[in-house]
Motif scaffolding. Structure first.
Motif, mmCIF file in Angstrom:
data_model
loop_
_atom_site.group_PDB
_atom_site.id
_atom_site.type_symbol
_atom_site.label_atom_id
_atom_site.label_comp_id
_atom_site.label_asym_id
_atom_site.label_seq_id
_atom_site.Cartn_x
_atom_site.Cartn_y
_atom_site.Cartn_z
ATOM 1 N N ARG A 265 1.777 -7.851 4.504
ATOM 2 C CA ARG A 265 0.650 -7.292 3.759
ATOM 3 C C ARG A 265 0.047 -6.134 4.548
ATOM 4 O O ARG A 265 -0.348 -6.290 5.695
ATOM 5 C CB ARG A 265 -0.405 -8.362 3.509
ATOM 6 C CG ARG A 265 -1.506 -7.890 2.547
ATOM 7 C CD ARG A 265 -2.274 -9.038 1.969
ATOM 8 N NE ARG A 265 -3.210 -8.588 0.948
ATOM 9 C CZ ARG A 265 -3.951 -9.403 0.210
ATOM 10 N NH1 ARG A 265 -3.838 -10.712 0.371
ATOM 11 N NH2 ARG A 265 -4.778 -8.913 -0.688
ATOM 12 N N ASP A 326 -2.324 -3.283 -0.268
ATOM 13 C CA ASP A 326 -3.705 -3.091 -0.710
ATOM 14 C C ASP A 326 -3.966 -1.590 -0.680
ATOM 15 O O ASP A 326 -4.121 -0.996 0.390
ATOM 16 C CB ASP A 326 -4.672 -3.834 0.203
ATOM 17 C CG ASP A 326 -4.495 -5.342 0.109
ATOM 18 O OD1 ASP A 326 -4.744 -5.894 -0.971
ATOM 19 O OD2 ASP A 326 -4.088 -5.955 1.115
ATOM 20 N N TYR A 357 -1.979 -3.883 -5.157
ATOM 21 C CA TYR A 357 -3.287 -4.114 -5.776
ATOM 22 C C TYR A 357 -4.203 -2.953 -5.412
ATOM 23 O O TYR A 357 -4.322 -2.573 -4.249
ATOM 24 C CB TYR A 357 -3.934 -5.407 -5.312
ATOM 25 C CG TYR A 357 -5.257 -5.659 -6.021
ATOM 26 C CD1 TYR A 357 -5.269 -6.120 -7.334
ATOM 27 C CD2 TYR A 357 -6.470 -5.390 -5.407
ATOM 28 C CE1 TYR A 357 -6.468 -6.324 -8.004
ATOM 29 C CE2 TYR A 357 -7.676 -5.594 -6.066
ATOM 30 C CZ TYR A 357 -7.666 -6.055 -7.372
ATOM 31 O OH TYR A 357 -8.846 -6.242 -8.040
ATOM 32 N N PRO A 488 -10.313 -9.035 -7.293
ATOM 33 C CA PRO A 488 -9.746 -9.228 -5.949
ATOM 34 C C PRO A 488 -9.481 -10.677 -5.598
ATOM 35 O O PRO A 488 -8.449 -11.004 -5.002
ATOM 36 C CB PRO A 488 -10.814 -8.609 -5.029
ATOM 37 C CG PRO A 488 -11.469 -7.559 -5.873
ATOM 38 C CD PRO A 488 -11.480 -8.133 -7.267
ATOM 39 N N ASP A 489 -10.410 -11.598 -5.965
ATOM 40 C CA ASP A 489 -10.192 -13.005 -5.622
ATOM 41 C C ASP A 489 -9.030 -13.602 -6.407
ATOM 42 O O ASP A 489 -8.304 -14.472 -5.924
ATOM 43 C CB ASP A 489 -11.470 -13.810 -5.850
ATOM 44 C CG ASP A 489 -11.910 -13.799 -7.307
ATOM 45 O OD1 ASP A 489 -11.914 -14.865 -7.933
ATOM 46 O OD2 ASP A 489 -12.232 -12.697 -7.822
ATOM 47 N N GLU A 492 -5.928 -12.626 -4.664
ATOM 48 C CA GLU A 492 -5.709 -13.457 -3.476
ATOM 49 C C GLU A 492 -5.042 -14.775 -3.866
ATOM 50 O O GLU A 492 -4.107 -15.233 -3.198
ATOM 51 C CB GLU A 492 -7.034 -13.724 -2.760
ATOM 52 C CG GLU A 492 -7.709 -12.495 -2.181
ATOM 53 C CD GLU A 492 -6.867 -11.818 -1.127
ATOM 54 O OE1 GLU A 492 -6.146 -12.526 -0.386
ATOM 55 O OE2 GLU A 492 -6.906 -10.586 -1.044
ATOM 56 N N ASP A 493 -5.507 -15.379 -4.940
ATOM 57 C CA ASP A 493 -4.892 -16.624 -5.409
ATOM 58 C C ASP A 493 -3.460 -16.392 -5.858
ATOM 59 O O ASP A 493 -2.570 -17.222 -5.629
ATOM 60 C CB ASP A 493 -5.710 -17.215 -6.560
ATOM 61 C CG ASP A 493 -7.082 -17.713 -6.106
ATOM 62 O OD1 ASP A 493 -7.237 -18.010 -4.902
ATOM 63 O OD2 ASP A 493 -7.989 -17.788 -6.957
ATOM 64 N N LYS A 496 -1.157 -16.234 -2.874
ATOM 65 C CA LYS A 496 -0.918 -17.552 -2.277
ATOM 66 C C LYS A 496 0.098 -18.364 -3.065
ATOM 67 O O LYS A 496 0.777 -19.228 -2.503
ATOM 68 C CB LYS A 496 -2.231 -18.331 -2.193
ATOM 69 C CG LYS A 496 -3.231 -17.757 -1.215
ATOM 70 C CD LYS A 496 -4.530 -18.540 -1.240
ATOM 71 C CE LYS A 496 -5.570 -17.918 -0.318
ATOM 72 N NZ LYS A 496 -6.855 -18.645 -0.386
#
Length: 819
Positions: A265, A326, A357, A488-489, A492-493, A496
């Protein structure tokens, strides 16, 4: 260093007062223990490492504790004797005498008598990759200690450091009594490393004690652990190590996991420049204020070469399955962005994924840059500002007329349009014709890149561009420009849960400011070297002004000196001149050209291959310094050519009269006030200036014809010259350049011309050193009231700096900004 992973453990017992250290050798030690064993070792492997040492009898601290650290060639040691509560401090410095010889000194003192310490002197010699010699004299000078200890040793190891051994001999000279006593000691060691990261060492003291010992060593990335046991008193030593770059050769900074997908990343943002980034040193009173409209704006800067190296390293890593990017605001010229795009394309073509993203959406540049990405997600309120390319030029003639400022311009033809922004109110026919052709070429490259990444036909790509900008993310998704929208959150999920949660996210290693640890004591196998000289910015007489965001200009003294240095360095086999300049002073350009022709022809003892590599722009004076190269290589979108000469100035005489400022004069000599700025130039003066410009233009064309094999007629060159600018693709078809390609294509040309096979070491010149500007300590560069975008557009300071020299100019017509 103590070769735990690939070096040597030679054993002697080293005593400072009553404090006993772990066994090592004067011939092999080049880690923080060199502080006590042999300070000359600090000059080899100038890395950073810290060691904690604890000595035990049974299960409790009953002997001593030590702390040792090394930062490059400087060392520090602290020792604490538990029984006597003594504190010993040591300061050391190692320095190279030659490639294989080093000397060092250590000053040691007790905390209670710091001015009554002792001085040790060490020497080390590594004549071969598998052999080392060393010696150390303790108490060369001491205020009150009558003991001196001399130790010498010889050590050997395998080339990879997985086995070895050696012998140390020592003598203690005791002058405390009536007669001088000599006490001898000897030690011998062997070691073997059956597995990487696991080592077994054995040693024996060959003196009367016949003491023996064994040690085991194990290591994780950047950390190490050792355990030592001695036979005579069942004493044990525990050692903890921490190093920034010692063990990553064996383990790496990020450990890939085979049973999971491995993604690296990375954040992609900032200003892309050619030169190595100059980092501003931290000052104890350096307050970086960032107050809106008043404070500074720190720009994150990345070097193009370093970014490409990183992406190519990721491409070649067999354990890496993909990149998660990112995306921030990334800025740079179109050609630099193209080279980064090509690096990402190579990564994708290697069968690896790219997931992006961007919270702020995409623009023209980022759509082109990451067109090959497998998945692109943006915030639902962002969009894709894909709209095609436009060229905007601001004209100042109306403002100048209002202020009674008169532009005076002398040039070879209307195509040399450097003064047009001051001379005209709109585009001239010559400017519109030439720049339309230029933008056509850049747009073709823009379409081609998106088509290749998206696997679209050019017609579809053009249609998608024409339908933009995509202010609604639903429209952008329908057009195939993005995959979807996420907060954004949510992203992130999503990360994962990639590959059903079987994913390992790796962070890029921080830049290593220390050289990698060298396990061979001397590496006689060296790569051939190629110099890359960065010629960046507007060309001026004098020295280059480097800065954290790249050079503000290109000084002829700086670049000429760098060329001369590379030419006369016998270890450098070829030179690449990396140009990113729209030109400037004709005189300064010719000074640099002179050093180039010495390198390609005239300095017979130092002639070597010389390649010109063009970045975003190498026009006018930038082309002048390239034309004598053995080969010229440019990107398809490079702006080059502009073979022409211009003289210009802004005349303020009428403005001064308007405000009541009158200048009178007394002269002796018909032309004593030649072209005085206190009046407009006369027809006679203009004719004389134009004659000088035409003479310089003729010399420019003669230089081009002499340097370019496909161009052989000075008069016929006018069809390509007279100030016209070209893309790299057009320049190749007309014979102005030889090849199309980027940074490493230029390196390959240099290798081929020098007959080099295999890897090369790149020497980057000029070697700028940061100097603190004390005027800017409170907040860096203060920029009042203007955002970075405005400042980027209004780069008049560069042009004014060049024009202030009052010299004939070879300069790109205007600052071209493609949006």
């Amino acid at each position: 260093m103590i070769r735990i992973l690939s070096a040597l453990f030679l054993s002697i017992t080293c005593v400072i007062g009553q404090i006993q250290l772990i066994p090592q050798s004067v011939a092999a030690t080049d880690d923080p223990m060199s502080v006590s064993i042999n300070p000359a070792g600090l000059a080899f492997n100038n890395h950073a490492e810290t060691i904690l040492v604890g000595h035990f009898d049974g299960s409790a601290f009953t002997k001593d504790f030590g702390y040792y650290s090394q930062n490059r060639t400087t060392g520090f040691g602290y020792q604490w004797d538990v029984i006597s509560a003594r504190n010993i401090y040591q300061f050391s410095q190692g320095f190279k005498v030659s490639k294989s010889h080093a000397m060092g000194i250590t000053y040691s003192f007790d905390h209670s008598n710091w001015n009554e310490g002792r001085l040790d002197v060490g020497w080390m010699h590594r004549p071969f990759p598998m052999m080392a010699l060393g010696a150390n004299i303790q108490n060369v000078w001491s205020a009150n200690d009558a003991f001196r200890h001399l130790t010498g040793g010889v050590a050997f190891q395998g080339r990879t450091g997985r086995w070895g051994g050696g012998v140390d001999l020592g003598v203690t000279i005791d002058d405390s009594g009536a007669e001088t006593d000599y006490i001898m000691d000897q030690s011998m060691t062997v070691f073997i490393e059956p597995l990487k990261g696991f080592r077994v060492n054995a040693w024996v003291d060959l003196d009367n004690t016949k003491s023996t010992g064994i040690s085991l060593s194990m290591f994780l990335p950047n950390m190490g652990y050792e355990s030592h046991t001695r036979s005579t008193n069942n004493a044990q030593s525990l050692v903890l190590r921490s190093s920034q770059n010692r063990y990553r050769t064996f383990f790496g900074g990020n450990m890939a996991k085979k049973n999971k997908k491995n993604y690296l990343r990375m954040h992609l943002k900032g200003l892309i420049i050619e030169e190595p980034v100059m980092k501003r040193p931290k000052m104890p009173f350096d307050f970086n204020l960032d107050i809106p409209f008043l404070g500074s704006q720190n720009v994150y800067v990345q070097q193009l070469k370093k970014l490409i190296d990183q992406i190519d390293e990721y491409t070649e890593d067999p354990n890496l399955d993909g990149l998660i990017i990112d995306l921030g605001n990334i800025r740079g010229g179109f050609s630099k962005i193209s080279e980064i795009r090509n690096a990402f394309q190579r990564f994708h073509d290697a069968g690896k994924e790219i997931i992006v993203y961007s919270k702020f959406g995409l623009g023209n540049g980022s759509t082109y840059l990451l067109s090959m990405a497998d998945e692109i997600y943006v915030h639902e309120m962002a969009g894709v500002d894909l709209r095609g390319l436009s060229m905007e030029i601001t004209f100042f003639r109306g403002l100048l007329d209002t202020l009674s400022i008169v532009p005076e311009v002398w040039r070879v033809s209307p195509y040399k349009t450097a003064g047009d922004t001051f001379l005209n109110s709109t585009m001239s026919d010559a400017m519109r014709e030439n720049y339309s052709q230029l933008l056509d070429g850049v747009y073709e490259e823009f379409v081609r890149g998106i088509s290749e990444g998206k696997i679209w036909g050019d017609e579809k790509t053009r249609a998608v561009i024409d339908a933009g900008p995509y202010l609604l993310t639903a429209d952008a998704q329908k057009a195939g420009l993005i995959t979807g929208t996420m907060y954004p959150d949510e992203f992130e999920d999503y990360v994962k849960n990639l590959n059903k949660g079987k994913v390992n996210i790796i962070k890029p290693e921080k830049e290593n400011i220390y050289p990698d640890y060298q396990y061979a004591w001397r590496d006689d196998k060296t790569n051939d070297r190629i110099a890359v000289i960065y010629a960046v910015g507007g060309i001026v007489s004098g020295k280059t002004k480097p800065g954290p965001s790249g050079s503000k200009n290109m000084g002829d003294e700086t670049i000429a000196a760098a060329i001369k240095q590379a030419r006369e360095d016998k270890s450098i086999k070829a030179i690449v001149l990396r140009i990113d300049s729209g030109g400037g002073s004709a005189l300064a350009s010719d000074i640099m050209w002179r050093e180039i022709i010495k390198t390609t022809r005239e300095d017979s003892s130092n002639v070597k291959p010389f390649i010109a590599s063009m970045s975003d722009i190498a026009a006018s004076g930038g082309y002048y310094i390239a034309c004598e190269a053995d080969s010229i290589i440019a990107y398809p979108s490079t702006i080059t050519g502009s073979i022409g000469v211009i003289g210009s100035r802004l005349n303020f005489s009428q403005l001064k009269e308007r405000f009541g400022l009158h200048t009178d004069k007394i002269i002796h000599g018909k032309h004593a006030d030649f072209a005085s700025g206190n009046r407009l130039a006369s027809d006679e003066e203009s004719a004389m200036i134009l004659a000088s410009i035409n003479d310089t233009y003729l010399r420019f064309k003669e230089r081009v014809v002499a340097g370019r094999e496909k161009l052989n007629d000075v008069d016929a060159l006018d069809s390509l010259a007279l100030g016209r600018v070209w893309t790299g693709s057009d320049a190749k078809s007309y014979g102005l350049i030889d090849e199309l390609g980027g940074y490493y294509d230029a390196i390959e040309l240099a290798k081929a011309a020098a007959g080099i096979e295999g890897d090369v070491d790149i020497v980057e010149l000029p070697n700028y050193k940061h100097k603190t500007d004390f005027k800017k300590l409170l907040g860096g560069e203060s920029r009042i009231g203007l955002g970075s975008d405005v400042l980027e557009t209004l780069q008049l300071a560069d042009l004014i700096t060049i024009l202030e020299g009052d010299q004939v100019q070879m300069i790109l017509p205007v600052k071209i900004e493609i949006k």
